[in-house]
Design a protein around this motif. Structure first.
Motif, short mmCIF file in Angstrom:
data_model
loop_
_atom_site.label_atom_id
_atom_site.label_comp_id
_atom_site.label_asym_id
_atom_site.label_seq_id
_atom_site.Cartn_x
_atom_site.Cartn_y
_atom_site.Cartn_z
N ILE A 59 16.74 8.22 -32.33
CA ILE A 59 17.65 8.35 -31.09
C ILE A 59 17.69 9.95 -31.12
O ILE A 59 17.78 10.53 -32.11
N MET A 60 17.40 10.48 -29.63
CA MET A 60 17.52 11.88 -29.69
C MET A 60 18.81 12.19 -28.82
O MET A 60 18.89 11.77 -27.70
N ILE A 61 19.61 13.17 -29.20
CA ILE A 61 20.79 13.33 -28.62
C ILE A 61 20.40 14.58 -27.98
O ILE A 61 20.22 15.78 -28.49
N VAL A 62 20.74 14.98 -26.58
CA VAL A 62 20.37 16.00 -25.68
C VAL A 62 21.58 16.80 -25.15
O VAL A 62 22.17 16.16 -24.29
N GLY A 63 22.07 17.80 -25.58
CA GLY A 63 23.10 18.55 -25.02
C GLY A 63 22.57 19.51 -24.05
O GLY A 63 21.39 19.76 -23.71
N LEU A 64 23.40 20.34 -23.41
CA LEU A 64 23.16 21.40 -22.35
C LEU A 64 22.57 22.52 -23.14
O LEU A 64 21.50 22.77 -22.67
N ALA A 65 23.15 23.52 -23.69
CA ALA A 65 22.91 24.58 -24.45
C ALA A 65 23.87 24.87 -25.52
O ALA A 65 24.76 24.41 -25.73
N ALA A 156 21.88 11.46 -23.01
CA ALA A 156 21.84 12.74 -22.11
C ALA A 156 23.25 13.02 -22.04
O ALA A 156 23.98 12.51 -21.50
N LEU A 157 23.89 14.17 -22.70
CA LEU A 157 25.25 14.46 -22.64
C LEU A 157 25.36 15.59 -21.51
O LEU A 157 25.02 16.65 -21.41
N GLY A 158 25.57 14.79 -20.24
CA GLY A 158 25.84 15.64 -19.12
C GLY A 158 24.71 16.02 -18.18
O GLY A 158 23.42 15.43 -18.56
N HIS A 159 24.98 16.35 -17.01
CA HIS A 159 24.05 16.45 -15.71
C HIS A 159 22.80 17.38 -16.27
O HIS A 159 21.64 17.02 -15.83
N VAL A 160 23.09 18.48 -16.79
CA VAL A 160 22.06 19.53 -17.02
C VAL A 160 21.00 18.96 -17.99
O VAL A 160 19.93 19.20 -18.03
N ALA A 161 21.52 18.26 -19.01
CA ALA A 161 20.70 17.86 -20.31
C ALA A 161 20.04 16.46 -19.42
O ALA A 161 18.57 16.43 -19.67
#
Length: 225
Positions: A59-65, A156-161
């Motif tokens: 599992i890859m957890i992806v944030g904005l920055a 994907a954690l949020g729109h930008v991610a």
């Protein structure tokens, strides 16, 4: 279960932390003034490395920055700020972390089955990278993470991610919290970002994020012993 090679990671990180491709982000990350409670700390002030269960990251957890006083201070993604604490409480509840917090690089936290990263690697002013900065980071770094990690599920954690994931994979879809989209054998789950703006208002509840983690675990075949 086949264990992935992780020989790429150290080389990836050594190149990443030298990146100065986006002048605005470089200027901001290096000029962030410490908050009073962090005055005794030396800030990292470089692109922030991803981390996780490198040999078995399904599992890859992806944030904005990185956060200005989180990853930009500690040098580890989702570490040292309120968003990180909410995220890690949820990871702990789902059985994916050995501790319900993420404070520093030497806090003893270990995660299982997950790889934690962000679309943009440097802290942006007001948490808002430009579209050009997003594209630059996706093309220079994030695409390669997807190639090497080869996750079965992405959160994907949020729109930008989610935007960064779409750019990297070339998919067309709209962000919808607590929904998912499938692409070439990968299931991409969508969640609001665990920022105080979402968690303090109840827009994102702990049980919602834990539920998304558990769905990703089931799809990805994460077996925790």
């Amino acid at each position: 279960m086949r264990i992935k090679t992780v020989s790429w990671y150290n080389d990836f990180v050594s190149r990443l932390i030298q990146c100065r491709a986006c002048p605005r982000l470089v200027g901001y990350r290096e000029s962030v003034k410490p908050l009073p409670r962090f005055m005794r700390y030396d800030y990292w002030r470089r692109p922030v490395p991803p981390w996780g269960d490198l040999g078995n990251a399904r599992i890859m957890i992806v944030g904005l920055a990185p956060a200005a006083h989180g990853g930009n201070r500690t040098g580890r993604m989702f570490t040292g700020d309120s968003s990180a604490q909410f995220l890690f409480r949820a990871l702990y509840e789902a059985g994916l972390s050995n501790k319900p917090y993420s404070i520093s690089r030497d806090d003893g936290v270990a995660v299982r089955c997950v790889y934690i990263t962000s679309v943009v690697k440097c802290a942006p002013p007001n948490n808002r990278p430009s579209n050009e900065e997003i594209r630059t980071c996706v093309n220079n770094w994030f695409r390669y993470e997807l190639e090497y990690v080869r996750p079965r599920a992405i959160i994907a954690l949020g729109h930008v991610a989610f935007l960064g994931i779409k750019l990297a994979l070339g998919i067309r879809a709209e962000f919808r919290h607590n929904d998912h989209v499938d692409f070439s054998g990968i299931r991409i789950f969508m969640s609001y970002h665990p920022s105080p703006r979402n968690t303090n208002t109840g827009r994102l509840k702990m049980e919602d994020l834990v539920s998304i983690f558990r769905m990703a675990m089931e799809y990805a075949g994460c077996v925790l012993t």
